[in-house]
Motif scaffolding. Structure first.
Motif, mmCIF file in Angstrom:
data_model
loop_
_atom_site.group_PDB
_atom_site.id
_atom_site.type_symbol
_atom_site.label_atom_id
_atom_site.label_comp_id
_atom_site.label_asym_id
_atom_site.label_seq_id
_atom_site.Cartn_x
_atom_site.Cartn_y
_atom_site.Cartn_z
ATOM 1 N N ILE A 10 0.865 -1.187 0.000
ATOM 2 C CA ILE A 10 0.000 0.000 0.000
ATOM 3 C C ILE A 10 0.893 1.225 0.000
ATOM 4 C CG2 ILE A 10 -1.865 1.222 1.185
ATOM 5 C CD1 ILE A 10 -2.418 -1.414 2.680
ATOM 6 N N GLY A 11 0.805 2.022 -1.056
ATOM 7 C CA GLY A 11 1.584 3.258 -1.119
ATOM 8 C C GLY A 11 2.601 3.252 -2.243
ATOM 9 N N GLY A 12 2.465 4.238 -3.105
ATOM 10 C CA GLY A 12 3.378 4.349 -4.257
ATOM 11 C C GLY A 12 4.332 5.517 -4.101
ATOM 12 N N GLY A 13 4.865 5.692 -2.868
ATOM 13 C CA GLY A 13 5.957 6.642 -2.662
ATOM 14 C C GLY A 13 7.274 5.924 -2.885
ATOM 15 N N ILE A 14 8.357 6.575 -2.460
ATOM 16 C CA ILE A 14 9.663 5.947 -2.718
ATOM 17 C C ILE A 14 9.792 4.622 -1.979
ATOM 18 C CG2 ILE A 14 10.913 7.186 -0.866
ATOM 19 C CD1 ILE A 14 13.241 7.327 -3.044
ATOM 20 N N ALA A 15 9.182 4.513 -0.804
ATOM 21 C CA ALA A 15 9.322 3.266 -0.039
ATOM 22 C C ALA A 15 8.611 2.120 -0.761
ATOM 23 C CB ALA A 15 8.762 3.446 1.371
ATOM 24 N N GLY A 16 7.351 2.329 -1.118
ATOM 25 C CA GLY A 16 6.587 1.275 -1.788
ATOM 26 C C GLY A 16 7.252 0.865 -3.098
ATOM 27 N N GLU A 35 -2.054 2.489 -5.004
ATOM 28 C CA GLU A 35 -1.787 3.901 -4.711
ATOM 29 C C GLU A 35 -3.074 4.698 -4.935
ATOM 30 O OE1 GLU A 35 0.644 6.142 -3.578
ATOM 31 O OE2 GLU A 35 -1.047 7.497 -3.992
ATOM 32 N N LYS A 36 -3.461 5.478 -3.914
ATOM 33 C CA LYS A 36 -4.743 6.193 -4.020
ATOM 34 C C LYS A 36 -4.678 7.349 -5.009
ATOM 35 C CE LYS A 36 -4.076 9.138 0.059
ATOM 36 N NZ LYS A 36 -3.437 10.271 -0.609
ATOM 37 N N GLY A 37 -3.479 7.925 -5.189
ATOM 38 C CA GLY A 37 -3.326 8.988 -6.187
ATOM 39 C C GLY A 37 -2.481 8.474 -7.325
ATOM 40 N N HIS A 171 -4.753 5.544 -8.512
ATOM 41 C CA HIS A 171 -6.127 6.019 -8.280
ATOM 42 C C HIS A 171 -6.992 4.908 -7.686
ATOM 43 C CE1 HIS A 171 -4.996 9.658 -10.291
ATOM 44 N NE2 HIS A 171 -4.489 8.929 -11.281
ATOM 45 N N THR A 172 -6.387 4.145 -6.822
ATOM 46 C CA THR A 172 -7.095 3.040 -6.162
ATOM 47 C C THR A 172 -6.838 3.175 -4.666
ATOM 48 O OG1 THR A 172 -6.652 1.666 -8.083
ATOM 49 C CG2 THR A 172 -7.316 0.521 -6.078
ATOM 50 N N ARG A 173 -7.907 3.303 -3.915
ATOM 51 C CA ARG A 173 -7.750 3.579 -2.482
ATOM 52 C C ARG A 173 -8.031 2.325 -1.647
ATOM 53 N NH1 ARG A 173 -8.236 7.949 1.060
ATOM 54 N NH2 ARG A 173 -8.352 9.387 -0.695
ATOM 55 N N VAL A 174 -7.133 2.030 -0.740
ATOM 56 C CA VAL A 174 -7.382 0.923 0.192
ATOM 57 C C VAL A 174 -8.384 1.397 1.235
ATOM 58 C CG1 VAL A 174 -6.344 -0.525 1.990
ATOM 59 C CG2 VAL A 174 -5.133 -0.143 -0.177
ATOM 60 N N THR A 175 -9.459 0.594 1.401
ATOM 61 C CA THR A 175 -10.513 1.018 2.336
ATOM 62 C C THR A 175 -10.701 0.035 3.491
ATOM 63 O OG1 THR A 175 -12.119 -0.067 0.914
ATOM 64 C CG2 THR A 175 -11.809 2.308 0.580
ATOM 65 N N PHE A 347 14.136 11.540 6.072
ATOM 66 C CA PHE A 347 15.270 10.953 5.348
ATOM 67 C C PHE A 347 14.826 9.757 4.496
ATOM 68 C CE2 PHE A 347 16.906 7.216 7.852
ATOM 69 C CZ PHE A 347 16.185 7.357 9.023
ATOM 70 N N GLY A 348 13.584 9.854 4.019
ATOM 71 C CA GLY A 348 13.030 8.758 3.227
ATOM 72 C C GLY A 348 13.635 8.637 1.844
ATOM 73 N N ILE A 349 14.142 9.731 1.302
ATOM 74 C CA ILE A 349 14.762 9.626 -0.024
ATOM 75 C C ILE A 349 16.124 8.960 0.146
ATOM 76 C CG2 ILE A 349 15.476 10.929 -2.079
ATOM 77 C CD1 ILE A 349 12.375 10.976 -1.247
HETATM 78 C C1 LIG Z 1 9.505 19.381 2.736
HETATM 79 C C2 LIG Z 1 10.168 18.035 2.781
HETATM 80 C C3 LIG Z 1 11.511 17.921 2.458
HETATM 81 C C4 LIG Z 1 12.123 16.682 2.504
HETATM 82 N N1 LIG Z 1 13.439 16.563 2.146
HETATM 83 C C5 LIG Z 1 14.048 15.348 2.166
HETATM 84 C C6 LIG Z 1 15.396 15.215 1.771
HETATM 85 O O1 LIG Z 1 16.060 16.172 1.420
HETATM 86 N N2 LIG Z 1 15.971 13.987 1.838
HETATM 87 C C7 LIG Z 1 15.276 12.894 2.241
HETATM 88 O O2 LIG Z 1 15.851 11.806 2.289
HETATM 89 N N3 LIG Z 1 13.975 12.989 2.586
HETATM 90 C C8 LIG Z 1 13.346 14.191 2.559
HETATM 91 N N4 LIG Z 1 12.031 14.298 2.909
HETATM 92 C C9 LIG Z 1 11.326 13.107 3.353
HETATM 93 C C10 LIG Z 1 10.786 12.255 2.230
HETATM 94 O O3 LIG Z 1 10.029 13.042 1.370
HETATM 95 C C11 LIG Z 1 9.916 11.166 2.808
HETATM 96 O O4 LIG Z 1 10.552 10.546 3.887
HETATM 97 C C12 LIG Z 1 9.598 10.102 1.779
HETATM 98 O O5 LIG Z 1 9.132 10.671 0.626
HETATM 99 C C13 LIG Z 1 8.558 9.142 2.356
HETATM 100 O O6 LIG Z 1 8.214 8.230 1.378
HETATM 101 P P1 LIG Z 1 7.083 7.158 1.619
HETATM 102 O O7 LIG Z 1 7.061 6.278 0.451
HETATM 103 O O8 LIG Z 1 7.268 6.558 2.944
HETATM 104 O O9 LIG Z 1 5.736 8.003 1.773
HETATM 105 P P2 LIG Z 1 4.879 8.799 0.711
HETATM 106 O O10 LIG Z 1 5.713 9.391 -0.348
HETATM 107 O O11 LIG Z 1 4.019 9.714 1.458
HETATM 108 O O12 LIG Z 1 4.020 7.664 0.020
HETATM 109 C C14 LIG Z 1 2.914 7.075 0.651
HETATM 110 C C15 LIG Z 1 1.861 6.850 -0.403
HETATM 111 O O13 LIG Z 1 0.799 6.092 0.162
HETATM 112 C C16 LIG Z 1 -0.372 6.478 -0.510
HETATM 113 N N5 LIG Z 1 -1.551 6.103 0.265
HETATM 114 C C17 LIG Z 1 -1.889 6.584 1.484
HETATM 115 N N6 LIG Z 1 -3.075 6.048 1.880
HETATM 116 C C18 LIG Z 1 -3.478 5.209 0.914
HETATM 117 C C19 LIG Z 1 -4.611 4.362 0.745
HETATM 118 N N7 LIG Z 1 -5.588 4.285 1.645
HETATM 119 N N8 LIG Z 1 -4.700 3.635 -0.402
HETATM 120 C C20 LIG Z 1 -3.720 3.692 -1.339
HETATM 121 N N9 LIG Z 1 -2.642 4.492 -1.241
HETATM 122 C C21 LIG Z 1 -2.515 5.229 -0.122
HETATM 123 C C22 LIG Z 1 -0.215 7.992 -0.618
HETATM 124 O O14 LIG Z 1 -1.032 8.547 -1.621
HETATM 125 C C23 LIG Z 1 1.255 8.141 -0.907
HETATM 126 O O15 LIG Z 1 1.549 8.290 -2.271
HETATM 127 C C24 LIG Z 1 11.386 15.536 2.880
HETATM 128 C C25 LIG Z 1 10.032 15.666 3.206
HETATM 129 C C26 LIG Z 1 9.431 16.897 3.167
HETATM 130 C C27 LIG Z 1 7.998 17.005 3.507
#
Ligand SMILES: Cc1cc2nc3c(=O)[nH]c(=O)nc-3n(C[C@H](O)[C@H](O)[C@H](O)COP(=O)(O)OP(=O)(O)OC[C@H]3O[C@@H](n4cnc5c(N)ncnc54)[C@H](O)[C@@H]3O)c2cc1C
Length: 806
Positions: A10-16, A35-37, A171-175, A347-349
């Protein structure tokens, strides 16, 4: 929407995206991201993109080093632009303490195999010519750090995953979820339902709410985080490093000819405490110029060009922070088939690439190739279910993001959460409390007239002398130590002996009344748990483990409990307070208030007995963690206060005193006792750790037996060594220092400190066996200073003969 996948993320950010990439790369292509968006539409798309590597833990640093090596090749592999630049990171120091911290970091980096060197202010200016050197007294440069485009990285990881067969549903939300017992069987979405074997919650700051839906606690708090982006700055040289000017609370990176500048204000603003607004996707928050103003003012001093350049935008994006500043990875203890990867604390990136690999290994192999306890979700306890606790502590941690990380520093928020029944009694006697796993524990005792406060310093602190006195009292007389925070479990039932004997490397099937020190190993022989098991009845075992390891250890035990086994495990931590009566006079003290025999014949070492102390029924165990004659007393909580009073009164003529956790630490270093999380972890096996005497290879079968048998025959490769510094004056070590021989780096200090009885600074660390026995030439590097050291036998002190062994 397909109706089944082996792994649903669940989640299409960098971690997923990174988890999917690595699962597919490791051969598991039946993976789906929901990913919901659109991809990156959480925190990822608005990250600044600095990629640093150095953390205080070696394996977490290795994880980030892996991210860098991955990002270097990702563009070539996938054909997508990642914006990766190995530009290096420049750390500035504006105070002597900060410079020491940088030197400590440089030493730690060296032991981890990372280049970070201390440079002069002028050299720093050469690297970043647009800054003012005002107040800068030194700097450090790490050439292999870099910066990247977070969206580009994520898209490339996603492409690498889909190229290998993974699928992404945007564009699919986990509910919701479907459950069977302790397992999730299916994920419910607004586009249909998908069954799965394994589920990963990588939903960024939404992971808390997703966790709530599945019954998994994910203690994170979204905070606003801002950075400013300038227009092009005329004359800005290309290829600038990223900057961390922590004394000004600032970071910088260069971006298309301008600067990105952000920072960590002391008064961070939490966001969406009552839930993230439903439609919040690919959005930012309103820029808060007033709140950002102090950072902007500091930045104009450091980089005067900001005074005149146009501000293109102030980005205000929410990000998930946690109560201890580390991200949350690993198997959720509440469910059998759920993993979490969230709470990246900005520090997620930097962490994303490595975290994806670690998680994929965990899912497919049952454990990661790097033991990453500081990030493990099982480090959180029940008190982390409290939103108030999480908010209060996370707020403090956010504000300390760039402050100096002092040795032994305690946090001030959310204190007093768990208190021993002796809390007030000991406070009256001068206890200076520290907190661990929510517990207040006496770190040391301030004698009358001494301020009961910790001094924060990299040198010898105010408490050093007083801890020395506690230490000597434990070696020469008798001390009382409140160890109520120990985690305690009861495992019972007709099959409990065979069940526990299959987990333990030592033989626990011994007569009732035996106490066995043992490790629970994994299939490779790596040490998953390090604990004491007392057989208090034929089918009843009392298990004791360290304060912070209860969730982790009980999860390990529970996951290995085969269905339908006639054995249960229950947490009895709150039922028993613990007073450790230890020191050479401890038996004499016990004899004064118990009618039961405590002489060596009636109550030998490694035994437990139910005895009466004063008016109280007590379980006593003959062992200590400090290497002295002693009795650990497990006292039903309501009796503890009275037992303490009795011991204190009866002990007056023996000059009884109190001792705290800092004394325990120096005492156990002298005696060579290991600590899980430092000397012991899944990375090391009992033979490497010098605990071969705890491995009962003659037992029929236990987890890790085959691997351990092989290791014993072939040799362990590494061995835990004890060193003392050759200097005569006391120095404190903190772990992470470099161990070298004739200039060659051989290892890293796992634990270090001062042995007040032996009068030496002590360090432990693993060395390759072929380098472990030189007669001279060893050195420990501390704050970039090289200090000659001598290899010693593993225990420096023998309590039987009261003898210093060096
Ligand atoms: C202003 C700012 C600056 C930053 N600078 C740095 C940096 O310089 N270096 C660095 O290492 N990190 C930085 N970070 C941190 C970094 O952006 C995050 O740690 C990282 O992007 C987290 O990734 P993620 O995949 O965990 O979460 P996210 O990117 O938030 O991904 C989670 C995804 O889950 C999806 N989701 C949520 N609920 C649902 C659901 N019900 N159904 C389906 N999908 C769902 C969301 O839409 C989202 O896309 C910064 C953060 C911010 C805010």
């Amino acid at each position: 929407m397909q109706d089944h996948a082996q792994v649903v993320i669940i989640g299409g950010g960098i971690a997923g995206a990174s988890i999917a990439y690595h699962l597919a790369q490791m051969g598991c292509s039946d993976v789906v991201i929901i990913e919901k968006g659109e991809l990156t539409s959480g925190s990822t798309w608005h990250a600044a993109g600095l990629v640093g590597q150095l953390r205080s833990s070696r394996n977490v640093t290795r994880m980030l080093q892996y991210s860098v090596s991955l990002y270097e090749n990702l563009e070539a592999e996938t054909g997508l632009t990642t914006g990766w630049k190995r530009c290096g990171c420049l750390h500035l120091a504006g105070t002597p303490a900060r410079l020491l911290e940088l030197k400590k970091g440089a030493t730690t980096a060296r032991s981890f195999g990372l280049d970070m060197h201390i440079i002069s202010p002028q050299e720093a200016l050469d690297l970043f010519p647009v800054m003012s050197l005002d107040g800068i007294i030194g700097a450090a440069f790490m050439p292999s750090d870099g910066q990247a485009d977070p969206s580009g990285l994520t898209m490339a990881l996603a492409k690498g995953a889909t190229n290998r067969g993974a699928r992404i549903y945007q564009h699919t939300r986990v509910t919701g979820f479907k459950f069977k017992g302790n397992r999730i069987t299916a994920v419910v979405t607004d586009k249909g339902m998908i069954q799965c074997e394994t589920i990963v919650n990588a939903a960024g700051m939404w992971a808390r709410e997703i966790g709530r839906m599945m019954g998994v606690n994910v203690p994170l708090v979204p905070f606003q985080h801002q950075f400013l982006v300038t227009e092009t700055i005329e004359g800005l040289p290309p290829g600038l490093p990223t900057i961390r000017d922590k004394d000004s609370l600032l970071y910088y990176k260069e971006e298309v000819g301008g600067l990105v500048m952000g920072g960590y204000e002391p008064n961070g603003i939490p966001w969406a405490q009552d839930g993230i607004p439903k439609g919040f996707t690919q959005q930012l928050l309103e820029p808060d110029f007033d709140h950002f103003e102090p950072l902007a003012a500091a930045a104009m001093k450091r980089t005067p060009c900001l005074e005149t350049v146009e501000v293109a935008r102030l980005v205000n994006g929410p990000e998930a922070f946690t109560p201890d500043g580390n991200c949350i990875l690993g198997p959720a203890p509440e469910l059998e088939n759920c993993f979490v990867a969230a709470g990246f604390n900005a520090f997620g990136i930097a962490a994303g690439g490595g975290a994806g690999k670690v998680l994929a290994e965990w899912i497919l192999a049952g454990e990661p190739s790097l033991a990453i306890w500081p990030l493990d979700i099982r480090r959180f306890g029940k008190y982390h279910h409290s939103p108030a606790y999480n908010l209060d502590r996370t707020r403090e941690i956010y504000g300390k993001h760039y402050t100096i990380s002092w040795p032994n520093e305690e946090h001030h928020s959310a204190r007093g959460v768990r208190r021993s029944p002796l809390y007030h009694q000991l406070k009256e006697k001068g206890a200076v409390y520290g907190s661990k796993f929510g517990w207040e524990r006496a770190s040391w005792f301030a004698p009358p007239g001494v301020e009961p406060e910790d001094e924060l310093t990299f040198g010898l602190p105010n408490w050093f002398r007083h801890v020395g006195n506690e230490h000597r009292a434990a070696r020469e007389k008798v001390v009382l130590i409140d160890q109520t925070s120990f985690c305690k479990f009861m495992v019972e039932g007709p099959q409990s002996p065979s069940f526990l004997n299959r987990l333990a490397a030592n033989n626990i099937d011994r007569p009732v009344g035996s106490v066995v020190y043992t490790q629970l190993c994994n299939d490779r022989g790596g040490i998953e748990c390090d604990l004491t098991i007392a057989r208090i009845a034929a089918n009843r075992f009392f298990i004791v483990t360290g304060t912070a390891f209860g969730v982790h250890d009980s999860d390990w035990i529970q996951r290995h409990l085969p269905p339908d086994t006639a054995a249960t495990i229950s947490d009895v931590t709150s039922a028993y307070a613990v007073i450790n009566v230890c020191g050479p006079l401890s038996r004499r003290l016990m004899e004064k208030i118990t009618p039961d025999p405590v002489d060596n014949n009636a109550f030998p070492f490694g035994q437990c007995r139910q005895i009466t102390l004063g008016y109280a029924p007590v379980w006593a165990m003959r062992l200590t963690y400090i290497g002295e004659l002693g009795f650990e007393l497990y006292i039903p909580t309501e009796y503890a206060s009275q037992v303490y009073e009795r011991l204190w009164e009866a002990g007056q003529e023996l000059e009884v005193s109190n001792a705290g956790y800092r004394a325990i630490e120096s005492l156990r270093l002298e005696k060579g006792y290991r600590y899980w999380g430092a000397e012991l972890s899944p990375d090391y096996n009992p033979y490497q750790a010098g605990l071969g005497f705890c491995v009962a290879l003659d037992k029929e079968n236990f987890i890790g037996r085959e691997a351990l048998r092989k290791i014993k025959i072939e040799g362990p490769g590494l061995t835990l060594c004890c060193f003392t510094l050759d200097i005569s004056e006391p120095r404190l070590l903190f772990g992470g220092e470099t161990i070298s021989h004739n200039g060659n780096v051989l290892g890293v200090v796992t634990s270090g400190g001062y042995g007040h009885f032996v009068g030496k600074t002590i360090a432990y660390g693993y060395l390759p066996i072929e380098h472990a026995n030189y007669s001279e030439g060893y050195a420990i590097e501390v704050f970039t200073e090289t200090l000659a050291a001598t290899r010693q036998p593993s225990a420096l002190y023998d309590p039987e003969r009261k003898k210093i062994l060096i």
